[in-house]
Design a protein around this motif. Structure first.
Motif, PDB file in Angstrom:
ATOM      1  N   ALA A   1       1.191  -1.215  -0.216  1.00 11.63           N
ATOM      2  CA  ALA A   1       0.539  -0.090  -0.396  1.00 11.63           C
ATOM      3  C   ALA A   1       0.756   1.159  -0.088  1.00 11.63           C
ATOM      4  O   ALA A   1       1.613   0.921   0.643  1.00 11.63           O
ATOM      5  CB  ALA A   1      -1.255   0.023   0.596  1.00 11.63           C
ATOM      6  N   LYS A   2       0.078   2.109  -0.645  1.00 10.62           N
ATOM      7  CA  LYS A   2       1.053   3.905  -0.652  1.00 10.62           C
ATOM      8  C   LYS A   2       0.715   4.286   0.957  1.00 10.62           C
ATOM      9  O   LYS A   2       1.924   4.333   1.445  1.00 10.62           O
ATOM     10  CB  LYS A   2       0.706   3.881  -1.760  1.00 10.62           C
ATOM     11  N   ASN A   3      -0.671   3.915   1.062  1.00 10.11           N
ATOM     12  CA  ASN A   3      -0.536   5.425   2.726  1.00 10.11           C
ATOM     13  C   ASN A   3      -1.804   4.329   3.685  1.00 10.11           C
ATOM     14  O   ASN A   3      -2.945   3.286   2.298  1.00 10.11           O
ATOM     15  CB  ASN A   3      -0.746   6.495   2.026  1.00 10.11           C
ATOM     16  N   VAL A   4      -1.778   3.669   3.986  1.00 13.31           N
ATOM     17  CA  VAL A   4      -2.939   3.583   4.816  1.00 13.31           C
ATOM     18  C   VAL A   4      -3.453   4.387   6.030  1.00 13.31           C
ATOM     19  O   VAL A   4      -2.364   4.635   7.000  1.00 13.31           O
ATOM     20  CB  VAL A   4      -2.557   1.844   5.940  1.00 13.31           C
TER      21      VAL A   4
ATOM     22  N   ASN B   1     -16.256   4.360  15.429  1.00 11.40           N
ATOM     23  CA  ASN B   1     -16.592   4.841  13.561  1.00 11.40           C
ATOM     24  C   ASN B   1     -15.122   4.986  13.342  1.00 11.40           C
ATOM     25  O   ASN B   1     -14.696   5.959  13.140  1.00 11.40           O
ATOM     26  CB  ASN B   1     -17.511   5.287  13.324  1.00 11.40           C
ATOM     27  N   LEU B   2     -15.002   4.136  12.740  1.00 11.60           N
ATOM     28  CA  LEU B   2     -13.495   4.378  11.813  1.00 11.60           C
ATOM     29  C   LEU B   2     -13.616   4.498  10.078  1.00 11.60           C
ATOM     30  O   LEU B   2     -13.748   3.433   9.586  1.00 11.60           O
ATOM     31  CB  LEU B   2     -12.710   3.055  12.130  1.00 11.60           C
ATOM     32  N   HIS B   3     -12.982   5.630   9.737  1.00 16.37           N
ATOM     33  CA  HIS B   3     -12.750   5.380   7.635  1.00 16.37           C
ATOM     34  C   HIS B   3     -11.513   4.472   8.183  1.00 16.37           C
ATOM     35  O   HIS B   3     -10.042   5.535   8.610  1.00 16.37           O
ATOM     36  CB  HIS B   3     -13.092   6.972   7.487  1.00 16.37           C
ATOM     37  N   LEU B   4     -11.324   3.686   7.405  1.00 16.72           N
ATOM     38  CA  LEU B   4      -9.184   3.085   7.450  1.00 16.72           C
ATOM     39  C   LEU B   4      -9.989   2.975   5.914  1.00 16.72           C
ATOM     40  O   LEU B   4     -11.056   2.636   4.896  1.00 16.72           O
ATOM     41  CB  LEU B   4     -10.100   1.726   7.504  1.00 16.72           C
ATOM     42  N   ASN B   5      -9.203   3.925   5.360  1.00 16.52           N
ATOM     43  CA  ASN B   5      -8.184   4.184   4.269  1.00 16.52           C
ATOM     44  C   ASN B   5      -7.098   3.576   3.183  1.00 16.52           C
ATOM     45  O   ASN B   5      -6.029   4.129   4.092  1.00 16.52           O
ATOM     46  CB  ASN B   5      -8.670   6.071   3.467  1.00 16.52           C
ATOM     47  N   ILE B   6      -7.265   2.543   2.549  1.00 20.42           N
ATOM     48  CA  ILE B   6      -5.693   2.478   1.823  1.00 20.42           C
ATOM     49  C   ILE B   6      -5.544   2.541   0.712  1.00 20.42           C
ATOM     50  O   ILE B   6      -6.716   2.167  -1.002  1.00 20.42           O
ATOM     51  CB  ILE B   6      -6.100   0.758   2.192  1.00 20.42           C
ATOM     52  N   THR B   7      -4.343   3.434  -0.097  1.00 19.96           N
ATOM     53  CA  THR B   7      -4.367   4.500  -0.932  1.00 19.96           C
ATOM     54  C   THR B   7      -3.026   3.418  -2.584  1.00 19.96           C
ATOM     55  O   THR B   7      -2.519   3.017  -1.833  1.00 19.96           O
ATOM     56  CB  THR B   7      -3.814   5.513  -1.133  1.00 19.96           C
ATOM     57  N   SER B   8      -2.694   2.986  -2.937  1.00 19.50           N
ATOM     58  CA  SER B   8      -2.367   2.919  -4.064  1.00 19.50           C
ATOM     59  C   SER B   8      -2.296   4.293  -5.550  1.00 19.50           C
ATOM     60  O   SER B   8      -3.164   4.760  -5.631  1.00 19.50           O
ATOM     61  CB  SER B   8      -2.732   1.467  -4.550  1.00 19.50           C
ATOM     62  N   PRO B   9      -1.447   4.054  -5.894  1.00 16.85           N
ATOM     63  CA  PRO B   9      -1.429   4.585  -7.008  1.00 16.85           C
ATOM     64  C   PRO B   9      -2.363   4.390  -8.669  1.00 16.85           C
ATOM     65  O   PRO B   9      -3.206   5.703  -9.186  1.00 16.85           O
ATOM     66  CB  PRO B   9       0.218   4.736  -8.084  1.00 16.85           C
ATOM     67  N   SER B  10      -2.985   3.399  -8.505  1.00 16.50           N
ATOM     68  CA  SER B  10      -3.957   2.880  -9.455  1.00 16.50           C
ATOM     69  C   SER B  10      -4.714   1.826  -9.079  1.00 16.50           C
ATOM     70  O   SER B  10      -3.918   1.087  -7.568  1.00 16.50           O
ATOM     71  CB  SER B  10      -3.590   3.150 -10.678  1.00 16.50           C
ATOM     72  N   LYS B  11      -5.643   1.794  -9.419  1.00 18.22           N
ATOM     73  CA  LYS B  11      -6.274   0.547  -9.195  1.00 18.22           C
ATOM     74  C   LYS B  11      -5.413  -1.563  -8.682  1.00 18.22           C
ATOM     75  O   LYS B  11      -4.340  -1.348  -9.690  1.00 18.22           O
ATOM     76  CB  LYS B  11      -7.537   0.178 -10.492  1.00 18.22           C
ATOM     77  N   ASP B  12      -5.209  -1.770  -7.689  1.00 21.94           N
ATOM     78  CA  ASP B  12      -4.508  -2.810  -8.084  1.00 21.94           C
ATOM     79  C   ASP B  12      -4.828  -4.463  -7.471  1.00 21.94           C
ATOM     80  O   ASP B  12      -5.247  -4.231  -6.184  1.00 21.94           O
ATOM     81  CB  ASP B  12      -3.213  -2.057  -7.004  1.00 21.94           C
ATOM     82  N   PRO B  13      -5.411  -5.490  -7.765  1.00 20.48           N
ATOM     83  CA  PRO B  13      -5.955  -6.702  -7.572  1.00 20.48           C
ATOM     84  C   PRO B  13      -4.932  -6.819  -7.119  1.00 20.48           C
ATOM     85  O   PRO B  13      -6.148  -7.444  -5.990  1.00 20.48           O
ATOM     86  CB  PRO B  13      -6.117  -7.496  -8.982  1.00 20.48           C
ATOM     87  N   ALA B  14      -4.108  -7.165  -7.438  1.00 23.51           N
ATOM     88  CA  ALA B  14      -3.495  -7.801  -5.773  1.00 23.51           C
ATOM     89  C   ALA B  14      -3.445  -7.400  -4.412  1.00 23.51           C
ATOM     90  O   ALA B  14      -3.728  -8.097  -3.171  1.00 23.51           O
ATOM     91  CB  ALA B  14      -1.734  -7.732  -5.881  1.00 23.51           C
ATOM     92  N   LEU B  15      -3.462  -5.820  -4.419  1.00 22.28           N
ATOM     93  CA  LEU B  15      -3.488  -5.264  -3.155  1.00 22.28           C
ATOM     94  C   LEU B  15      -4.606  -5.373  -2.777  1.00 22.28           C
ATOM     95  O   LEU B  15      -4.751  -5.867  -1.646  1.00 22.28           O
ATOM     96  CB  LEU B  15      -3.439  -3.934  -3.689  1.00 22.28           C
ATOM     97  N   LEU B  16      -6.084  -5.353  -3.663  1.00 24.48           N
ATOM     98  CA  LEU B  16      -7.559  -5.516  -3.536  1.00 24.48           C
ATOM     99  C   LEU B  16      -7.610  -7.194  -2.473  1.00 24.48           C
ATOM    100  O   LEU B  16      -8.101  -6.816  -1.436  1.00 24.48           O
ATOM    101  CB  LEU B  16      -7.954  -5.227  -4.213  1.00 24.48           C
ATOM    102  N   ALA B  17      -6.251  -7.984  -3.115  1.00 21.32           N
ATOM    103  CA  ALA B  17      -7.280  -9.383  -2.743  1.00 21.32           C
ATOM    104  C   ALA B  17      -6.733  -9.676  -1.180  1.00 21.32           C
ATOM    105  O   ALA B  17      -6.744 -10.805  -0.673  1.00 21.32           O
ATOM    106  CB  ALA B  17      -6.409 -10.478  -3.739  1.00 21.32           C
ATOM    107  N   ALA B  18      -5.170  -8.534  -1.402  1.00 22.44           N
ATOM    108  CA  ALA B  18      -5.101  -8.886   0.023  1.00 22.44           C
ATOM    109  C   ALA B  18      -5.434  -8.151   1.541  1.00 22.44           C
ATOM    110  O   ALA B  18      -5.259  -8.577   2.196  1.00 22.44           O
ATOM    111  CB  ALA B  18      -3.307  -8.320   0.137  1.00 22.44           C
ATOM    112  N   ILE B  19      -6.520  -7.012   0.877  1.00 22.69           N
ATOM    113  CA  ILE B  19      -7.656  -6.433   1.734  1.00 22.69           C
ATOM    114  C   ILE B  19      -8.522  -6.951   2.250  1.00 22.69           C
ATOM    115  O   ILE B  19      -9.218  -7.458   3.180  1.00 22.69           O
ATOM    116  CB  ILE B  19      -7.792  -5.029   1.403  1.00 22.69           C
ATOM    117  N   GLU B  20      -8.870  -7.660   0.855  1.00 25.14           N
ATOM    118  CA  GLU B  20     -10.376  -8.286   1.119  1.00 25.14           C
ATOM    119  C   GLU B  20      -9.999  -9.960   0.793  1.00 25.14           C
ATOM    120  O   GLU B  20      -9.414 -10.487  -0.340  1.00 25.14           O
ATOM    121  CB  GLU B  20     -10.919  -7.592   0.333  1.00 25.14           C
ATOM    122  N   PRO B  21     -10.990 -10.875   1.777  1.00 27.28           N
ATOM    123  CA  PRO B  21     -11.597 -10.575   2.503  1.00 27.28           C
ATOM    124  C   PRO B  21     -10.851 -10.090   4.220  1.00 27.28           C
ATOM    125  O   PRO B  21     -11.654  -9.818   5.790  1.00 27.28           O
ATOM    126  CB  PRO B  21     -12.430 -11.638   2.804  1.00 27.28           C
ATOM    127  N   TYR B  22      -9.453  -9.982   4.019  1.00 22.79           N
ATOM    128  CA  TYR B  22      -9.029 -10.200   5.428  1.00 22.79           C
ATOM    129  C   TYR B  22      -9.697  -8.368   6.718  1.00 22.79           C
ATOM    130  O   TYR B  22      -9.658  -9.143   7.986  1.00 22.79           O
ATOM    131  CB  TYR B  22      -7.395  -9.399   5.352  1.00 22.79           C
TER     132      TYR B  22
END
Lengths: 487, 487
Positions: free
Chosen positions: B391-394, B404-425
């Protein structure tokens, strides 16, 4: 313009009358054997023991149930309902049986399902103030439990010594603190409910926010046990205020009372926790029947104001400034203030025991009306003129802060002619001012056919669809809440 | 123990993916002629004009609608839906299009039904504070309207300049004032709703209390336009506070932030109106992308505390005592206070513009989680460890008072591998702590298949029954809120 109220099924003539018995099965020896195996020693069939569960607190409605079941667990409630649904046996869920509209007692021979043994606190989180408990916990017991932990329940009402939290939620009880802490639709965070067919619906969340799909628990809040049996509740409890003050004031007119209310909201603001009123007729009944003493000089109207805050000095300063203002401007004629617990309790009991005093008057026709706050006492005065000598007493009291009037009309005994003069007049009057014909008591048995005065027929039809979806055989609290043409 | 999440229909592999198009009709020339007759000049088919309505604010979801309808009246909405239901045309209701879960834009070619021209205040009662207005009123416009009358809206959120009150209610928006004024389930007093088949359901009561039958309006609060289209709202508005103060504080650990919160609730009590936080990563983004200035020394955590009360002297005294306490006990490392409107706005904008700052980072994976308040930042830290350099930023920010937490994870662009690491975790983590996977944003398109992490399957099945009852053809906001196996 009056709303239509298309009662059918013979209820046109006497919409308050009991409906004909629906074709539910009768309890057999086999059913009793099943219940006794499931609930040994907690399946009550002794008519003497059943008597108090068959009649409402006001002794105005009486059923003929021959079986009272006292489950201790959600699983037991589930098994009871599964059996009853399969056998087409009607069930009347019952909490503390303190309802005022005949919602908590059987109409015919419905099985009474009491929550009285489901009285355990499950968890309490003293950081968030979230309490989770079984449905049969008595409100006052919960209040005491929380006070020891420096919290309070977000609701309080006169019946607190008997009413169950499950019943409070099922009837969406309002009470004395709504002005400050809001309705149960906001403070109830989760519910566990057993559906008509015995399925357990676990929505017992303990979160302040949760927007994952439809908020199913709202269906069961205020539906008076007709859609499911609430078995556990989680509720958000406020911190116990560090300072509580009560002022008891007299006003010479309702207009002055309203001006006092406006002034109070401005000057007490966020520490105002209750603004209640009752009229001189109520005071007479308190003196006559309960031997209570009026602590101030006689007035046409009495107000109970409560403040609850975090800083005693600030709160007293605000209260004294407010009292100075309403005394010097002559909005208020006399008053007394209490900061000490015993005296606070004594002042509150004047307001809280009006209902009890009324029960000594003979028969009481009770109405629980929401109106724009400017209109609430007009109804009392109009009714006095309308009824003349027919009524023994026409009294008004209630929650000014919520625009909620309790209109009570007494008579030495049940009087059909008096009733015919009151109804539908009172409902038409309320409908004309876009009020609610049941602000907080619910519809139960007594008011079910008057729903059209406050809800359009499309809405009532949709309620019928919801009932049919969740309880297709109609076994849960039949004859209650929905009008006869929907059952 | 993890909840089961039985996705079916091919959604097991990629539950966030768009579902297949359902067999709705396509808009024909005859349909367009009907709409143009009904809404002359307000039936939009120009692709350029449709563009902004087809894509969400975050530009993460895009539909292909070819028709945008802009009714002005409830009657027009009714006629639109009657036609669409008869013709089996899917409809996407749209307010300010500020939602974050893809709930407010079409997925395929659904007709967009915009509330933007339904922007009239209907009534406001300055005694009770009850506002009734059309669904398309912009939240900030309502706030301004009320401020002039010495009242405020009971909700406030960053998107106030664009979001519509109808959309706020449809999504059960939370925001910055929930801690003080509670959720919309308590403050919304009435709704007018058009059902899927065009029937108008008028539950537009203006009463604080009404227990006449089931509270149907609750079905439409938070159901994201899938059960009906909200056309008007009545809502209880608080008095404008006479004094508002904002404190902006720094904390060196989240544990100290929590202790500050506990201290704050005790000492500020009833005047506390917001307790918000964001972390140092958020501050860096505000500085970098929006050129905002940190008003205090750098800290790992920042807090925005707002008080709102009826007595400026009392409020300032409470606030200063509190600040003295948290400074001397070193819970707080640095801080600044504002009582003047412009400075208050500047401090608030730091918190409110975090979402905007994040949009400059590239692609943002957004999570809106409810948890027991002690746990909310653990998730951010755990996620940082879990994702490492992927991740670029968490970053974490949100509403401490509501857990109530707003958790935001940024990436330079859409990143399926990053998404797979985030969800369903992230969902498993939340479910394990009995949290909600959507505290206030709703499920929309993006989160619909994750509902089982926060709701049991019996509850989801019942939601499906409600949907089938109210919208049997499924034309209202299809592919949203409910999981694919229910649609």
């Amino acid at each position: 313009p009056l709303k239509p109220h298309p009662q059918r099924n013979g209820s046109e003539r006497n919409p308050g009358a009991a409906p004909p018995r629906l074709p539910f099965s009768r309890v057999t020896r086999e059913d009793l054997a099943f219940f006794r195996t499931l609930l040994p020693g907690r399946t009550i069939t002794d008519p003497d023991l059943l008597k108090s569960s068959n009649v409402d607190w006001l002794k105005t409605v009486e059923g003929n149930s021959e079986v009272l079941l006292r489950p201790k667990t959600t699983e037991e409630v589930s098994q009871i309902l599964r059996h009853c649904n399969e056998r087409n046996l009607a069930v009347c869920p019952q909490g503390g049986n303190t309802g005022l509209v005949g919602g908590s007692v059987p109409v015919f021979d419905e099985i009474i399902l009491s929550t009285s043994l489901m009285n355990q606190v499950i968890t309490f989180d003293n950081i968030s103030g979230i309490l989770t408990c079984q449905a049969g916990c008595v409100l006052e017991n919960l209040s005491n439990y929380l006070e020891e932990r420096d919290f309070i329940m977000p609701l309080d009402l006169g019946a607190k010594g008997s009413c169950h939290i499950g019943g409070n939620v099922s009837t969406n009880a309002g009470g004395l603190r709504l002005l400050r802490y809001g309705s149960l639709r906001g403070t109830v965070l989760g519910l566990e409910v057993v559906l008509a067919d015995g399925r357990i619906l676990n929505c017992l969340a303990t979160l302040r926010k949760d927007n994952t799909g439809y908020d199913l628990k709202q269906l069961f809040i205020g539906s008076e046990g007709t859609l499911g049996v609430i078995t556990a509740v989680s509720i958000l409890c406020p911190r116990k205020p560090k300072a509580v003050n009560v002022a008891f004031l007299g006003c010479s007119s309702f207009q002055q009372l309203l001006e006092t209310f406006q002034c109070c909201r401005g000057m007490l603001g966020e520490i105002l926790s209750a603004f209640e009123f009752f009229d001189a007729s109520c005071m007479s009944l308190l003196e006559k029947h309960l031997k209570l003493t009026n602590p101030i000089t006689e007035s046409p109207f009495y107000i109970v104001i409560e403040t609850a805050g975090s800083n005693a000095t600030h709160d007293e300063e605000k209260l004294h400034k407010f009292l100075e203002e309403v005394m010097t401007s002559s909005l208020v004629t006399d008053g007394t203030v209490a900061t000490e617990a015993t005296k606070i309790k004594a002042l509150w009991s004047l307001r809280e025991r009006v209902t009890e005093a009324l029960t000594h008057e003979g028969y009481t026709y009770k109405y629980d009306i929401s109106l724009p706050v400017e209109k609430i006492y007009d109804l009392v005065q109009d009714m006095r003129g309308h009824l003349g000598d027919m009524a023994k007493n026409v009294v008004g009291y209630g929650h000014v802060g919520d625009g909620n009037l309790h209109l009570n009309i007494t008579s030495p005994s049940k009087d059909p002619a008096l009733l015919a003069a009151i109804e539908p007049y009172v409902y038409e009057w309320t409908s004309e001012w876009k009020g609610s014909i049941s602000a907080e008591h619910g519809l139960g048995l007594k008011k079910r056919n008057y729903i059209y005065y406050s809800k359009p027929s499309e809405a009532v039809a949709l309620m019928g669809s919801i009932k049919a979806m969740l309880d297709p055989k109609g076994i849960l609290n039949p004859y209650k809440t929905l009008p006869d043409n929907i059952h």
